[in-house]
Motif scaffolding. Sequence first.
Motif, PDB file in Angstrom:
ATOM      1  N   VAL A  23     -15.563  10.620 -22.794  1.00 14.26           N
ATOM      2  CA  VAL A  23     -14.415   9.725 -22.608  1.00 14.26           C
ATOM      3  C   VAL A  23     -13.207  10.194 -23.400  1.00 14.26           C
ATOM      4  CG1 VAL A  23     -13.537   7.379 -22.900  1.00 14.26           C
ATOM      5  CG2 VAL A  23     -15.904   7.742 -22.151  1.00 14.26           C
ATOM      6  N   GLY A  24     -13.419  10.522 -24.674  1.00 11.46           N
ATOM      7  CA  GLY A  24     -12.334  10.917 -25.564  1.00 11.46           C
ATOM      8  C   GLY A  24     -12.045   9.856 -26.606  1.00 11.46           C
ATOM      9  N   GLN A  25     -10.932  10.003 -27.300  1.00  8.72           N
ATOM     10  CA  GLN A  25     -10.578   9.059 -28.358  1.00  8.72           C
ATOM     11  C   GLN A  25     -10.123   7.733 -27.763  1.00  8.72           C
ATOM     12  OE1 GLN A  25      -7.796  10.562 -31.258  1.00  8.72           O
ATOM     13  NE2 GLN A  25      -9.416  11.562 -32.414  1.00  8.72           N
ATOM     14  N   LYS A  26     -10.668   6.650 -28.333  1.00 10.80           N
ATOM     15  CA  LYS A  26     -10.325   5.302 -27.895  1.00 10.80           C
ATOM     16  C   LYS A  26     -10.187   4.381 -29.099  1.00 10.80           C
ATOM     17  CE  LYS A  26     -10.438   5.430 -23.309  1.00 10.80           C
ATOM     18  NZ  LYS A  26      -9.342   4.945 -22.465  1.00 10.80           N
ATOM     19  N   ASN A  27      -9.321   3.380 -28.957  1.00 10.15           N
ATOM     20  CA  ASN A  27      -9.255   2.311 -29.946  1.00 10.15           C
ATOM     21  C   ASN A  27     -10.402   1.345 -29.697  1.00 10.15           C
ATOM     22  OD1 ASN A  27      -6.854   3.302 -31.047  1.00 10.15           O
ATOM     23  ND2 ASN A  27      -5.581   2.077 -29.677  1.00 10.15           N
ATOM     24  N   MET A  28     -11.158   1.048 -30.748  1.00  4.66           N
ATOM     25  CA  MET A  28     -12.227   0.062 -30.612  1.00  4.66           C
ATOM     26  C   MET A  28     -12.023  -1.027 -31.653  1.00  4.66           C
ATOM     27  SD  MET A  28     -15.592   2.059 -32.059  1.00  4.66           S
ATOM     28  CE  MET A  28     -15.770   2.443 -33.811  1.00  4.66           C
ATOM     29  N   TYR A  29     -12.479  -2.232 -31.303  1.00  6.87           N
ATOM     30  CA  TYR A  29     -12.189  -3.415 -32.109  1.00  6.87           C
ATOM     31  C   TYR A  29     -13.480  -4.125 -32.502  1.00  6.87           C
ATOM     32  CZ  TYR A  29      -7.418  -2.670 -30.504  1.00  6.87           C
ATOM     33  OH  TYR A  29      -6.184  -2.129 -30.257  1.00  6.87           O
ATOM     34  N   LEU A  30     -13.502  -4.607 -33.732  1.00  4.88           N
ATOM     35  CA  LEU A  30     -14.651  -5.356 -34.236  1.00  4.88           C
ATOM     36  C   LEU A  30     -14.723  -6.701 -33.526  1.00  4.88           C
ATOM     37  CD1 LEU A  30     -16.880  -5.206 -36.464  1.00  4.88           C
ATOM     38  CD2 LEU A  30     -15.306  -6.477 -37.937  1.00  4.88           C
ATOM     39  N   MET A  31     -15.894  -7.015 -32.984  1.00  3.94           N
ATOM     40  CA  MET A  31     -16.090  -8.258 -32.236  1.00  3.94           C
ATOM     41  C   MET A  31     -17.424  -8.888 -32.609  1.00  3.94           C
ATOM     42  SD  MET A  31     -14.971  -7.188 -28.380  1.00  3.94           S
ATOM     43  CE  MET A  31     -15.631  -8.754 -27.771  1.00  3.94           C
ATOM     44  N   TYR A  32     -17.604 -10.118 -32.172  1.00  2.65           N
ATOM     45  CA  TYR A  32     -18.932 -10.715 -32.240  1.00  2.65           C
ATOM     46  C   TYR A  32     -19.619 -10.540 -30.898  1.00  2.65           C
ATOM     47  CZ  TYR A  32     -22.828 -13.895 -32.586  1.00  2.65           C
ATOM     48  OH  TYR A  32     -24.090 -14.408 -32.589  1.00  2.65           O
ATOM     49  N   HIS A  33     -20.897 -10.201 -30.936  1.00  4.70           N
ATOM     50  CA  HIS A  33     -21.686 -10.071 -29.714  1.00  4.70           C
ATOM     51  C   HIS A  33     -23.071 -10.606 -29.996  1.00  4.70           C
ATOM     52  CE1 HIS A  33     -22.098  -7.885 -25.727  1.00  4.70           C
ATOM     53  NE2 HIS A  33     -20.876  -8.367 -25.702  1.00  4.70           N
ATOM     54  N   GLU A  34     -23.714 -11.155 -28.973  1.00  3.15           N
ATOM     55  CA  GLU A  34     -24.913 -11.958 -29.191  1.00  3.15           C
ATOM     56  C   GLU A  34     -26.092 -11.209 -29.801  1.00  3.15           C
ATOM     57  OE1 GLU A  34     -25.893 -12.632 -24.582  1.00  3.15           O
ATOM     58  OE2 GLU A  34     -23.848 -12.242 -25.224  1.00  3.15           O
ATOM     59  N   GLU A  35     -26.218  -9.899 -29.523  1.00  5.97           N
ATOM     60  CA  GLU A  35     -27.362  -9.186 -30.093  1.00  5.97           C
ATOM     61  C   GLU A  35     -27.289  -9.078 -31.611  1.00  5.97           C
ATOM     62  OE1 GLU A  35     -25.018  -5.682 -28.213  1.00  5.97           O
ATOM     63  OE2 GLU A  35     -25.020  -7.869 -28.156  1.00  5.97           O
ATOM     64  N   LEU A  36     -26.117  -9.282 -32.201  1.00 10.42           N
ATOM     65  CA  LEU A  36     -26.032  -9.277 -33.658  1.00 10.42           C
ATOM     66  C   LEU A  36     -26.925 -10.368 -34.242  1.00 10.42           C
ATOM     67  CD1 LEU A  36     -22.198  -8.763 -34.317  1.00 10.42           C
ATOM     68  CD2 LEU A  36     -23.978  -7.043 -33.989  1.00 10.42           C
ATOM     69  N   GLU A  37     -26.972 -11.506 -33.561  1.00  9.17           N
ATOM     70  CA  GLU A  37     -27.779 -12.630 -34.043  1.00  9.17           C
ATOM     71  C   GLU A  37     -29.272 -12.314 -34.000  1.00  9.17           C
ATOM     72  OE1 GLU A  37     -28.204 -17.450 -33.279  1.00  9.17           O
ATOM     73  OE2 GLU A  37     -27.316 -16.182 -31.723  1.00  9.17           O
ATOM     74  N   SER A  38     -29.733 -11.746 -32.893  1.00 12.84           N
ATOM     75  CA  SER A  38     -31.168 -11.451 -32.796  1.00 12.84           C
ATOM     76  C   SER A  38     -31.540 -10.259 -33.673  1.00 12.84           C
ATOM     77  CB  SER A  38     -31.565 -11.195 -31.337  1.00 12.84           C
ATOM     78  OG  SER A  38     -30.790 -10.165 -30.755  1.00 12.84           O
ATOM     79  N   LEU A  39     -30.669  -9.265 -33.792  1.00 11.07           N
ATOM     80  CA  LEU A  39     -30.958  -8.127 -34.667  1.00 11.07           C
ATOM     81  C   LEU A  39     -31.055  -8.576 -36.124  1.00 11.07           C
ATOM     82  CD1 LEU A  39     -28.612  -5.512 -32.986  1.00 11.07           C
ATOM     83  CD2 LEU A  39     -31.076  -5.199 -33.327  1.00 11.07           C
ATOM     84  N   ALA A  40     -30.149  -9.460 -36.538  1.00 14.72           N
ATOM     85  CA  ALA A  40     -30.190  -9.960 -37.913  1.00 14.72           C
ATOM     86  C   ALA A  40     -31.458 -10.767 -38.167  1.00 14.72           C
ATOM     87  CB  ALA A  40     -28.956 -10.811 -38.198  1.00 14.72           C
TER      88      ALA A  40
END
Length: 401
Positions: free
Chosen positions: A221-238
């Motif tokens: 793809v190349g260089q992209k801006n990415m942003y910190l977000m909340y996503h549901e798998e964070l809850e189950s992984l934690a």
Amino acid sequence: MSKVLVIGAGGVSSVAVHKMAMNADIFSHITLASRTKSKCDAIAESVKSRFGVTIDTAKIDADDVAATTALIKQVQPALVVNLALPYQDLAIMDACLAAGVNYLDTANYEPRDEAKFEYKWQWAYQERFEKAGLMALLGSGFDPGVTSVFATYTKKHLLDSIETLDILDCNGGDTGLPFATNFNPEINLREVTAPSRHWENGQWVEGPALSHKQVFDFEGVGQKNMYLMYHEELESLAKFYPEIKRIRFWMTFGDSYLKHLEVLENIGMTSIEPMMFQGREIIPIEFLKALLPEPSSLGPITKGKTNIGTIATGVKDGVKKTVYVKNICDHQEAYAETGNQAVSYTTGVPAMIGAALMLTGQWKGAGVFNMEQLDPDPFMDMLNKHGLPWKVQDLDAPLDF
């Protein structure tokens, strides 16, 4: 060989049903149901023309538990695959319990009137599914889904322990349109405009939406801006990997997308609060959804690739190590195979794989399960065989942000 009932007729459902039809040795009979039967009929016609497989279609309001229960009893599937809206998860789970059938979905429950998705509502069904001897599999998409399996595979094979985990979701596709969402606009915009949230040192750290940006060079793809977000798998992984000190989720967005989003927010079009318009009540974000392109229509015009993966830093044999597990998917190749773009493809294929593993008994149990609780190996093997090949890359150092 098993019967399956698929509920929902969007792009993800289209991919899942096409892939099920390609695996008739597992999915002997497919019924596709949705509120709009014509969408089901269009998918069935595509499946028939591409693979010569006939699937049944039905009309159903998945909010109606009694009607959904009756349809399940009529079809008599071994599994219900819920690819409808997240608002409908609990109603479909109730119908599965009433009909005595196993359940699978790709996204966790979210109330219609509150932009907050979390697993607590579905985890509360644990005892009911366990007592019924039924299995409910949550989040068998890509993220959530494959990303959790990547983490589980990393813990099983690549690292003895994980200290930090970052999930990176890049859609490098280009439709040529001024503004379009790559999946259900209502769900997409609710997710993007929510406050950021990540897990660090045993607690949640919150911040304003889209306020933390990093630049990352994505393979293919190349260089992209990415942003910190909340996503549901964070809850189950934690929950299932409490030893991980920090878990974050990043998603890429282009400047044009964010500018359009800012304007829409400023004028109230992303609101979920009801308002009166010409004598009738409307919800702005639902009205906006009607104006935006249907994501399932974007396949023919989307070019480029997605790159989604996990970067984990931990210890292997006493040595600190960072590993990157990722999949790269081409939009045009996905469209050529199933008539859908890669964002739908990367969610629909894992839904088929999760269903296949349940139907063949490779994944089984009584209760409510997240992907992290199950053996990653057969899932990873099927990813390679069914269009989502993955690779492991050793990084020289942990992420420096």
